[in-house]
Design a protein around this motif. Structure first.
Motif, PDB file in Angstrom:
ATOM      1  N   GLN B  14       0.809  -1.218   0.000  1.00 18.52           N
ATOM      2  CA  GLN B  14       0.000   0.000   0.000  1.00 18.52           C
ATOM      3  C   GLN B  14       0.841   1.267   0.000  1.00 18.52           C
ATOM      4  N   ASP B  35       0.051   9.675   3.872  1.00 15.72           N
ATOM      5  CA  ASP B  35      -0.815  10.825   4.153  1.00 15.72           C
ATOM      6  C   ASP B  35      -2.107  10.284   4.780  1.00 15.72           C
ATOM      7  N   LEU B  37      -5.128  10.042   3.803  1.00 12.00           N
ATOM      8  CA  LEU B  37      -5.949   9.158   2.967  1.00 12.00           C
ATOM      9  C   LEU B  37      -5.297   7.777   2.824  1.00 12.00           C
ATOM     10  N   ASP B  38      -3.940   7.746   2.856  1.00 14.11           N
ATOM     11  CA  ASP B  38      -3.247   6.445   2.843  1.00 14.11           C
ATOM     12  C   ASP B  38      -3.684   5.591   4.023  1.00 14.11           C
ATOM     13  N   GLU B  41      -6.918   4.098   3.331  1.00 13.83           N
ATOM     14  CA  GLU B  41      -6.744   2.998   2.372  1.00 13.83           C
ATOM     15  C   GLU B  41      -6.179   1.754   3.045  1.00 13.83           C
ATOM     16  N   MET B  44      -8.862   0.016   4.844  1.00 16.86           N
ATOM     17  CA  MET B  44      -9.686  -0.683   3.848  1.00 16.86           C
ATOM     18  C   MET B  44      -9.017  -1.981   3.406  1.00 16.86           C
ATOM     19  N   GLU B  48     -10.361  -5.791   3.973  1.00 13.67           N
ATOM     20  CA  GLU B  48     -10.560  -6.695   2.851  1.00 13.67           C
ATOM     21  C   GLU B  48      -9.820  -8.010   3.087  1.00 13.67           C
TER      22      GLU B  48
END
Lengths: 248, 89
Positions: B14, B35, B37-38, B41, B44, B48
């Motif tokens: 990632q 950052d 938003l990383d 992610e 997420m 998963e």
């Protein structure tokens, strides 16, 4: 032509009016479409028109205000098409009435479809778009979201909210190469505006410099531009499509 | 593959960092160049991989590699990983 060749676009409210015109316009440019509306059978005609243009169409029955249905729809579209390049949040309703007499139910219904629906779809679609490191979101707002309108406080608030959602989405996802823009149609000839009384329609025309009502295709053309690489440096913007009725 | 190895693999993929940088005390933002938003992610990706739902109030505490490993262990995902391994033969 064909500047959206093999892109995958999901369009909500695709059965009629502006949503239908957007789906067909994107298909004109080669995009495959996931078509959503409240009833599956309403979208069948749009799907047939997309197929006639040589593009693939899948139809989904979804109430955009229900999170689980929205997620299931995006999951199903991803399973069917393998990717999602373009999201068009177009589904919208009106329940007009004077503020002083507006029921809570009418306020909630309009906000839930027009604003919450766009949030739910943007949230669900953002995940695959973030993973892809690309994506385009186009929200169909309204000039009423910019200027307000007597008798439409719920609709105006929902569309102003949609514009703010667009700008926030644009800022949040720009680093992942995802753009978000809004179109703000003026008076467009659809079933929604056919309901308006004749005197309102006449007044609208008087304040429209281009001197005619808009057609759904006028909006769809701008959506196609915003969905394409031709607008690669445009994000967080609201483009009015209103024959000059509102000038920023 | 152990839970630690799986978590490290996800972080390397990632964030595009070297495996050696992914130490338990490493902070995603300060040490691994993520950052904000990383970090979303990453959560997420963990959800998963482990088929889990990580509530927001838990997710915001997962600021280091070690915190993620401890959290996933506390939720029993190390055992789940073991079970999958044995059931896969």
């Amino acid at each position: 032509m064909g500047f959206l060749k093999d892109k995958v676009a999901l369009v909500t409210g695709a059965a009629r009016g502006i949503g239908r015109a957007i789906a067909l316009r994107l298909a004109d440019e080669g995009a495959h479409t996931a078509l959503c509306d409240l009833r599956k059978e309403w979208v069948e005609e749009t799907a047939a028109e997309v197929a006639r243009r040589g593009c693939r169409a899948e139809i989904y029955e979804v109430d955009v205000s229900q999170a689980a249905q929205v997620q299931a729809c995006v999951d199903a579209a991803l399973a069917a098409f393998g990717r999602l390049d373009i999201l068009v949040n177009n589904a919208g309703i009106t329940k007009d009435g004077f503020l002083a007499r507006m029921s809570e139910a009418d306020w909630d219904a309009v906000l839930n479809v027009n604003l919450k629906g766009a949030f739910l779809f943007t949230k669900a679609a953002s995940k695959p778009m973030i993973r892809q490191r690309s994506g385009v979101i186009v929200n169909v707002a309204s000039i009423i979201g910019l200027i307000g309108n007597a008798g439409q406080c719920n609709y105006a608030a929902s569309k102003a909210g949609l514009i703010a959602l667009t700008k926030s989405t644009a800022k949040e996802l720009a680093s992942r190469n995802i753009r978000a823009n809004a179109v703000a149609p003026g008076f467009i000839q659809t079933a929604m505006t056919d309901k308006l009384p004749e005197d309102v329609r006449r007044k609208m025309l008087e304040v429209t410099p281009l001197g005619r009502f808009g057609q759904p295709e006028d909006v769809a053309n701008v959506v196609a531009f915003l969905a394409s690489d031709a607008s690669a440096y445009v994000t967080g913007q609201v483009i009015t499509v209103c024959g000059g009725m509102v000038m920023a | 593959m152990s839970l630690e190895e799986k978590v490290k693999e996800i972080i390397v993929e990632q964030l595009g960092v070297n495996a050696e940088q992914v130490k338990p005390e490493a902070s995603f933002i300060e040490d691994l160049g993520a950052d904000s938003l990383d970090t979303v992610e990453l959560v997420m990706a963990f959800e998963e991989e482990f088929r889990a739902e990580i509530p927001d109030e838990d997710a915001e505490k997962l600021t280091t590699v070690g915190a993620v490993i401890e959290y996933l262990k506390s939720k029993g995902f190390d055992k789940q990983l073991e079970e999958n391994k044995s059931s896969n033969g």
